[in-house]
Scaffold this motif. Structure first.
Motif, PDB file in Angstrom:
ATOM      1  N   PHE A 150       9.312  29.060  44.266  1.00  0.00           N
ATOM      2  CA  PHE A 150       9.330  29.179  45.721  1.00  0.00           C
ATOM      3  C   PHE A 150       8.347  30.245  46.171  1.00  0.00           C
ATOM      4  O   PHE A 150       7.918  31.102  45.392  1.00  0.00           O
ATOM      5  CB  PHE A 150      10.737  29.495  46.253  1.00  0.00           C
ATOM      6  N   VAL A 151       7.973  30.175  47.450  1.00  0.00           N
ATOM      7  CA  VAL A 151       7.145  31.200  48.075  1.00  0.00           C
ATOM      8  C   VAL A 151       7.867  31.692  49.319  1.00  0.00           C
ATOM      9  O   VAL A 151       8.749  31.014  49.870  1.00  0.00           O
ATOM     10  CB  VAL A 151       5.743  30.663  48.456  1.00  0.00           C
ATOM     11  N   PHE A 186      18.458  40.671  50.253  1.00  0.00           N
ATOM     12  CA  PHE A 186      17.323  40.028  50.893  1.00  0.00           C
ATOM     13  C   PHE A 186      17.843  38.886  51.767  1.00  0.00           C
ATOM     14  O   PHE A 186      18.533  37.993  51.276  1.00  0.00           O
ATOM     15  CB  PHE A 186      16.359  39.455  49.859  1.00  0.00           C
ATOM     16  N   ASP A 187      17.496  38.910  53.052  1.00  0.00           N
ATOM     17  CA  ASP A 187      17.795  37.812  53.960  1.00  0.00           C
ATOM     18  C   ASP A 187      16.488  37.306  54.531  1.00  0.00           C
ATOM     19  O   ASP A 187      15.647  38.114  54.984  1.00  0.00           O
ATOM     20  CB  ASP A 187      18.707  38.273  55.103  1.00  0.00           C
ATOM     21  N   GLY A 188      16.288  36.002  54.525  1.00  0.00           N
ATOM     22  CA  GLY A 188      15.039  35.479  55.057  1.00  0.00           C
ATOM     23  C   GLY A 188      14.899  33.998  54.814  1.00  0.00           C
ATOM     24  O   GLY A 188      15.880  33.254  54.793  1.00  0.00           O
ATOM     25  N   HIS A 189      13.645  33.574  54.626  1.00  0.00           N
ATOM     26  CA  HIS A 189      13.335  32.169  54.381  1.00  0.00           C
ATOM     27  C   HIS A 189      12.454  32.044  53.148  1.00  0.00           C
ATOM     28  O   HIS A 189      11.683  32.956  52.825  1.00  0.00           O
ATOM     29  CB  HIS A 189      12.631  31.545  55.590  1.00  0.00           C
ATOM     30  N   LEU A 190      12.576  30.897  52.500  1.00  0.00           N
ATOM     31  CA  LEU A 190      11.701  30.551  51.388  1.00  0.00           C
ATOM     32  C   LEU A 190      11.259  29.101  51.550  1.00  0.00           C
ATOM     33  O   LEU A 190      11.860  28.328  52.295  1.00  0.00           O
ATOM     34  CB  LEU A 190      12.390  30.784  50.048  1.00  0.00           C
ATOM     35  N   VAL A 191      10.204  28.739  50.820  1.00  0.00           N
ATOM     36  CA  VAL A 191       9.701  27.371  50.804  1.00  0.00           C
ATOM     37  C   VAL A 191       9.562  26.944  49.344  1.00  0.00           C
ATOM     38  O   VAL A 191       8.835  27.596  48.575  1.00  0.00           O
ATOM     39  CB  VAL A 191       8.344  27.250  51.522  1.00  0.00           C
TER      40      VAL A 191
END
Length: 226
Positions: A150-151, A186-191
């Protein structure tokens, strides 16, 4: 795979003892698998990962496992509500190439320190020490993404769309040895870039200290920008 959501009774003496000793918390989690010996190999065998999340009234203990847990083994005063056990499959189905996914991970970002007299090329893994700078913590997570398919997408501010936040240190003892971990949430988004690699990371965890409340990554729909 199973995902258990356990609403902890913060007045429970047993929970307070676990909260003070992360190794004892590990043993309590593993008590849900009574047919296995409580060892790290048993944790790996049943695929157990856990994380303690704060909520408005205290804590929720999340436990992911390959085997179905038996939470009746918990002390009678441990939970404030019945266990919520469900399949992990709906979360795994979120993984698709190029799809933006919300996530939370409590990780153990570290860097290796080598003795000053060590020889290059024969240095071994070195001693892990915590990464305490937010930028270095995000770099750690980005490297894990390269390993696990993932990125981290770029947010509106031009930086990686993830917010690291230090959590209280975890302490405990096992076999006479002191345990000290400095976790980061860590809270956020990944692709996803590699569906199978990311799926394996969700099932197996990310980083060090998987027996001690680190490594479980939770996936959910992408959140709308505020």
């Amino acid at each position: 795979m199973f995902l258990s959501r356990l609403t902890v009774d913060v007045t429970s003496r047993n929970f307070r003892l676990d909260y003070a000793d992360v190794h004892q918390m590990h043993r309590t989690v593993m008590s849900a698998f009574p047919d296995l010996d409580v060892q790290r190999t048993a944790r790996q065998h049943c695929g157990a990962l856990w994380r303690l999340d704060e909520h408005e009234r205290g804590f929720v203990l999340l436990v992911q496992s390959r085997l179905e847990p038996k939470w009746a083994a918990l002390p009678a005063d441990y939970l404030a509500a019945p266990p919520d056990v469900r399949s992990l499959d709906p979360f795994l189905r979120l993984i698709a190439p190029g799809r933006k996914i919300g996530f939370r991970l409590v990780g153990n970002p570290t860097r290796a320190i080598h003795p000053p007299d060590s020889v290059s090329g024969n240095r071994g893994r070195g001693k892990p020490v915590p990464q305490r700078l937010p930028a270095k913590q995000v770099e750690w997570l980005a490297r894990k993404g390269e390993q696990h398919g993932f990125v981290l997408p770029v947010g509106r501010d031009g930086q990686a769309d993830v917010a690291p936040a230090p959590r209280p240190s975890l302490h405990g003892r096992t076999d006479g040895n002191k345990i000290t971990i400095e976790p980061v949430r860590f809270d956020g988004h990944l692709v996803p870039t590699d569906v199978e690699a990311l799926r394996a990371a969700v099932l197996g965890g990310i980083g060090r200290a998987k027996a001690y409340g680190c490594g479980l990554i939770s996936l959910g729909p992408a959140r709308e920008a505020g």
